[in-house]
Design a protein around this motif. Structure first.
Motif, PDB file in Angstrom:
ATOM      1  N   PHE A  13       0.767  -1.112  -0.053  1.00  0.00           N
ATOM      2  CA  PHE A  13      -0.090   0.004  -0.104  1.00  0.00           C
ATOM      3  C   PHE A  13       0.888   1.276  -0.037  1.00  0.00           C
ATOM      4  O   PHE A  13       1.851   1.215   0.543  1.00  0.00           O
ATOM      5  N   VAL A  14       0.453   2.216  -0.580  1.00  0.00           N
ATOM      6  CA  VAL A  14       1.010   3.574  -0.911  1.00  0.00           C
ATOM      7  C   VAL A  14       0.740   4.503   0.283  1.00  0.00           C
ATOM      8  O   VAL A  14      -0.191   4.703   0.939  1.00  0.00           O
ATOM      9  N   VAL A  15       1.912   4.979   0.776  1.00  0.00           N
ATOM     10  CA  VAL A  15       2.213   5.790   1.969  1.00  0.00           C
ATOM     11  C   VAL A  15       2.787   7.326   1.474  1.00  0.00           C
ATOM     12  O   VAL A  15       3.685   7.097   0.549  1.00  0.00           O
ATOM     13  N   HIS A  16       2.557   8.304   1.973  1.00  0.00           N
ATOM     14  CA  HIS A  16       3.125   9.629   1.911  1.00  0.00           C
ATOM     15  C   HIS A  16       3.687   9.860   3.201  1.00  0.00           C
ATOM     16  O   HIS A  16       3.134   9.851   4.204  1.00  0.00           O
ATOM     17  N   ARG A  17       5.211   9.977   3.547  1.00  0.00           N
ATOM     18  CA  ARG A  17       5.779  10.053   4.574  1.00  0.00           C
ATOM     19  C   ARG A  17       6.527  11.335   4.692  1.00  0.00           C
ATOM     20  O   ARG A  17       7.687  11.095   3.999  1.00  0.00           O
ATOM     21  N   PRO A  18       6.519  12.171   5.792  1.00  0.00           N
ATOM     22  CA  PRO A  18       7.596  13.265   5.742  1.00  0.00           C
ATOM     23  C   PRO A  18       8.905  12.717   6.557  1.00  0.00           C
ATOM     24  O   PRO A  18       9.922  13.317   6.519  1.00  0.00           O
ATOM     25  N   PHE A  19       8.696  11.707   7.407  1.00  0.00           N
ATOM     26  CA  PHE A  19       9.605  11.134   8.249  1.00  0.00           C
ATOM     27  C   PHE A  19       9.038   9.829   9.042  1.00  0.00           C
ATOM     28  O   PHE A  19       8.030   9.474   9.115  1.00  0.00           O
ATOM     29  N   PRO A  20      10.100   8.788   8.998  1.00  0.00           N
ATOM     30  CA  PRO A  20      11.641   8.755   8.806  1.00  0.00           C
ATOM     31  C   PRO A  20      11.778   8.694   7.485  1.00  0.00           C
ATOM     32  O   PRO A  20      11.383   7.798   6.733  1.00  0.00           O
ATOM     33  N   VAL A  21      12.823   9.616   6.685  1.00  0.00           N
ATOM     34  CA  VAL A  21      13.363   9.502   5.684  1.00  0.00           C
ATOM     35  C   VAL A  21      14.850  10.103   5.793  1.00  0.00           C
ATOM     36  O   VAL A  21      15.092  10.274   6.912  1.00  0.00           O
ATOM     37  N   GLU A  22      15.652   9.712   4.916  1.00  0.00           N
ATOM     38  CA  GLU A  22      17.080   9.954   4.956  1.00  0.00           C
ATOM     39  C   GLU A  22      17.372  11.410   5.564  1.00  0.00           C
ATOM     40  O   GLU A  22      18.261  11.337   6.526  1.00  0.00           O
ATOM     41  N   ALA A  23      16.768  12.254   5.030  1.00  0.00           N
ATOM     42  CA  ALA A  23      16.779  13.688   5.403  1.00  0.00           C
ATOM     43  C   ALA A  23      16.565  13.784   7.177  1.00  0.00           C
ATOM     44  O   ALA A  23      16.800  15.016   7.521  1.00  0.00           O
ATOM     45  N   SER A  80      15.086  11.786  10.371  1.00  0.00           N
ATOM     46  CA  SER A  80      14.646  10.524  11.011  1.00  0.00           C
ATOM     47  C   SER A  80      13.607  10.488  12.089  1.00  0.00           C
ATOM     48  O   SER A  80      12.736   9.496  11.985  1.00  0.00           O
ATOM     49  N   TYR A  81      13.338  11.586  12.661  1.00  0.00           N
ATOM     50  CA  TYR A  81      12.099  11.943  13.512  1.00  0.00           C
ATOM     51  C   TYR A  81      11.891  13.261  13.934  1.00  0.00           C
ATOM     52  O   TYR A  81      13.132  14.124  13.903  1.00  0.00           O
ATOM     53  N   VAL A  82      10.920  13.799  14.688  1.00  0.00           N
ATOM     54  CA  VAL A  82      10.602  15.088  15.110  1.00  0.00           C
ATOM     55  C   VAL A  82      10.304  14.737  16.646  1.00  0.00           C
ATOM     56  O   VAL A  82       9.053  14.461  16.790  1.00  0.00           O
ATOM     57  N   ASP A  83      11.219  14.548  17.524  1.00  0.00           N
ATOM     58  CA  ASP A  83      10.982  14.405  18.857  1.00  0.00           C
ATOM     59  C   ASP A  83       9.583  14.932  19.608  1.00  0.00           C
ATOM     60  O   ASP A  83       9.730  16.281  19.533  1.00  0.00           O
ATOM     61  N   PRO A  84       8.691  14.265  20.252  1.00  0.00           N
ATOM     62  CA  PRO A  84       8.456  12.820  20.159  1.00  0.00           C
ATOM     63  C   PRO A  84       8.005  12.001  19.253  1.00  0.00           C
ATOM     64  O   PRO A  84       7.699  10.971  19.414  1.00  0.00           O
ATOM     65  N   PHE A  85       7.836  12.454  18.197  1.00  0.00           N
ATOM     66  CA  PHE A  85       7.029  11.767  17.000  1.00  0.00           C
ATOM     67  C   PHE A  85       8.170  11.044  16.140  1.00  0.00           C
ATOM     68  O   PHE A  85       9.053  11.600  15.810  1.00  0.00           O
ATOM     69  N   LEU A  86       7.996   9.889  15.806  1.00  0.00           N
ATOM     70  CA  LEU A  86       8.919   9.003  15.162  1.00  0.00           C
ATOM     71  C   LEU A  86       8.454   8.627  13.691  1.00  0.00           C
ATOM     72  O   LEU A  86       9.340   8.306  12.963  1.00  0.00           O
ATOM     73  N   LEU A  87       7.215   8.847  13.245  1.00  0.00           N
ATOM     74  CA  LEU A  87       6.864   8.584  12.090  1.00  0.00           C
ATOM     75  C   LEU A  87       5.550   9.049  11.761  1.00  0.00           C
ATOM     76  O   LEU A  87       4.483   8.991  12.560  1.00  0.00           O
ATOM     77  N   ILE A  88       5.258   9.659  10.791  1.00  0.00           N
ATOM     78  CA  ILE A  88       3.836   9.948   9.949  1.00  0.00           C
ATOM     79  C   ILE A  88       3.718   9.101   8.510  1.00  0.00           C
ATOM     80  O   ILE A  88       4.587   9.625   7.751  1.00  0.00           O
ATOM     81  N   ASP A  89       2.649   8.473   8.477  1.00  0.00           N
ATOM     82  CA  ASP A  89       2.247   7.881   7.286  1.00  0.00           C
ATOM     83  C   ASP A  89       0.939   8.185   6.962  1.00  0.00           C
ATOM     84  O   ASP A  89       0.004   7.929   7.651  1.00  0.00           O
TER      85      ASP A  89
END
Ligand code: CO
Length: 282
Positions: free
Chosen positions: A16-26, A28-37
């Motif tokens: 399934f397709v997601v759009h993800r601002p992070f984690p990506v190479e540039a 990795s996270y925005v403390d305390p958030f680790l992932l947005i899909d």
């Protein structure tokens, strides 16, 4: 400082397709958030809908918010349920769960529109091995604040004197909001938070910086509010804000601890079957 970050397109495990601002190479996270899909929006034909079969989590919380569609969930602690349009499941994985997150049987059979979010919120070191816990609320149980200019669903935190029933470990705000064209809304958040405004649709300026399709504004160490102004297109977005934990982050896929040793121990526990398994009737 406000940074603009692209939400990159990925095809996840099940396909399934997601759009993800992070984690990506540039980023990795925005403390305390680790992932947005952002999952979809995608219109599945009959028999096409796919999800995430059995997989583990340890050391953080997963938040599933469905805008359109229907997901079914079951886990190694015997918990199961459905998440439908407007519902939120806030799962504290803590010491560990194995779960599956799949489109409902009805959606798999008939197809339909799927659109939603999965967000990972880190747990402080002291709570990484806590007992797994679920906070599940239907769309009818989550407060909505609405006036001429805006519509806001409060997933976590407060808007004015209206508070979400969801409990968080650090002061956290999570809002799905829609603004009419050329209107400005200022969202009160805990000063010193890190914040993200994710674009679902339309375009806006966030603290003076422009964002549009598949873009996020990332703000670090914020003041007590974040101001969003919709363009002539209006704006549909997600606001996340949380006080940073300021602890080391060691992650390997769905295992997020404070050190590599702890991640390796988590993986060893998973392989040894210590996360349990999903009991299924055949
Ligand atoms: Co999961």
């Amino acid at each position: 400082m406000t940074r603009i970050v692209p939400a990159q397109r990925f095809v996840e495990g099940g396909g399934f397709v997601v759009h993800r601002p992070f984690p990506v190479e540039a980023l990795s996270y925005v403390d305390p958030f680790l992932l947005i899909d952002e999952m979809g929006p995608v219109k599945y034909a009959p028999g096409e809908a796919i999800g995430a079969p059995d997989h583990p989590h340890r050391g953080f919380e997963t938040v599933t918010y469905i805008i359109d569609g229907e997901m079914e969930h079951e886990d190694s602690h015997g918990h199961r349920g459905a998440i439908r349009s407007g519902d939120v499941q806030w799962m504290t994985a803590g010491a560990g769960v194995i779960h599956s997150e799949m489109p409902s049987a009805t959606m798999q059979q008939n197809g339909g529109l799927m659109h939603g979010f999965q967000i990972w919120v880190n747990l402080p070191k002291a709570l990484k091995m806590t007992q797994p816990r679920y906070q599940e609320y239907t769309s009818a149980q989550l407060p909505i604040v609405q006036d001429e200019d805006r519509w806001i669903r409060i997933i976590a935190g407060t808007v004015g004197d209206v508070r979400s029933p969801i409990e968080t470990t650090v002061p956290t705000t999570m809002l799905h909001f829609k603004l009419r064209p050329h209107t400005t809304t200022s969202f009160a958040i805990e000063p010193g938070s890190n914040a993200i405004v994710h674009t679902i649709g339309g375009a806006a300026t966030v603290e003076g910086k422009a964002i549009g399709s598949h873009q996020d504004a990332v703000l670090e160490n914020t003041a007590a509010s974040v101001s969003v102004t919709a363009t002539d297109q209006g704006f549909d977005g997600l606001l996340l804000a949380g006080l940073p934990l300021r602890e080391p982050v060691a992650r390997y896929g769905p295992l997020v601890m404070n050190s590599i040793d702890e991640v390796q121990a988590a993986f060893a526990d998973f392989r040894a079957g210590k996360f349990g398994e999903i009991a299924r009737e055949n």
